[in-house]
Structures are given as C-alpha cells and as structure tokens.
Write a protein that holds these residues in place. Structure first.
Motif, PDB file in Angstrom:
ATOM      1  N   TRP A 194       0.735  -1.152  -0.048  1.00 54.56           N
ATOM      2  CA  TRP A 194      -0.046  -0.057   0.086  1.00 54.56           C
ATOM      3  C   TRP A 194       0.810   1.362  -0.060  1.00 54.56           C
ATOM      4  O   TRP A 194       2.013   1.210   0.654  1.00 54.56           O
TER       5      TRP A 194
ATOM      6  N   GLU B 236      -5.665  -0.926   6.442  1.00 50.26           N
ATOM      7  CA  GLU B 236      -6.342   0.216   6.626  1.00 50.26           C
ATOM      8  C   GLU B 236      -5.846   1.101   7.784  1.00 50.26           C
ATOM      9  O   GLU B 236      -5.982   2.228   7.473  1.00 50.26           O
TER      10      GLU B 236
ATOM     11  N   ARG C 267      -3.249   3.142   5.882  1.00 52.31           N
ATOM     12  CA  ARG C 267      -3.791   3.965   4.952  1.00 52.31           C
ATOM     13  C   ARG C 267      -4.228   5.164   5.841  1.00 52.31           C
ATOM     14  O   ARG C 267      -4.090   6.373   5.368  1.00 52.31           O
TER      15      ARG C 267
ATOM     16  N   HIS D  52      -1.210   7.172   6.611  1.00 52.04           N
ATOM     17  CA  HIS D  52      -0.209   7.516   5.202  1.00 52.04           C
ATOM     18  C   HIS D  52       1.060   6.728   5.470  1.00 52.04           C
ATOM     19  O   HIS D  52       2.146   7.354   4.892  1.00 52.04           O
TER      20      HIS D  52
END
Length: 116
Positions: free
Chosen positions: A16, A82, A85, A88
């Motif tokens: 990610w 998550e 995310r 960041h």
C-alpha cells in the motif's frame, strides 16, 4: 534515499502507498520487538520487521515511521492495511530475511538513527 529506492534495493513488493513512494527516508530500524522500536530515534524512518499485527502500525504512527517493510514474506491483513492507509504509512513486503534486508540498505547508504 526515497521509499521507491528502498523498494528497488530490497526487490520488495508494494502492499500500500504508491502515491508516497517519492518520500525521503533518513534512517532505518530493523526489529521484531516494538519496545526496541520505541527506543529508536525517530526521523522519517523505515521499519523492517517480521511482526505482523496492528501494534506495528500503532508503533510506527507514534515514531514518525513513514514506511514499514515486512520481511520473511510476511503479509499484513486488511485491518493493518487500513490502519496504514489512515496514517499514510507505506507498506512493502520482501521475502528477504531481516539481516540481509538491513545489510542491503546499509550497503546503499541508509543508516540507523539510534543515539547509542
């Protein structure tokens, strides 16, 4: 060095955070013990770990770690992704052992930031 450079050096896969690959990293820390990570000097760091639980992301948040590299082929679950995310924090994965991953980054100029 950028996160993209770290990814290339380790032959890591992106889990990610593609939009953050150009962020600069200044230091690195390799540990499976989050208490050791908490003792680490923070400064836009990369954390290399084989630990795969949400506490890793929470620790990274507190320590200004901007990228986590999961070594030994470990893969974070959706809850961890998550959390990353939301904060960041870029997530990478490599099949390399921690010792060789840290060694490759050191060889290319990335240093640790511990004060002792």
């Amino acid at each position: 060095m950028t996160i993209h450079d770290v990814m290339d050096i380790l032959g890591a896969s992106l889990i990610w955070g593609e939009e953050y690959l150009d962020r600069e990293v200044h230091t690195a820390c390799g540990s499976d013990m989050m208490s050791d990570v908490l003792a680490f000097v923070k400064d836009q760091s990369v954390l290399l770990t084989g630990m795969c639980n949400p506490q890793v992301i929470r620790t990274a948040e507190m320590m200004d770690i901007i990228c986590i590299v999961f070594v030994r082929g470990k893969v974070p679950d959706e809850v961890m992704i998550e959390l990353a995310r939301d904060s960041h924090i870029v997530l990478l994965g490599t099949k390399r052992q921690m010792f060789s991953a840290c060694g490759r980054l050191y060889e290319k100029g990335l240093r640790g930031g511990a004060s002792h």
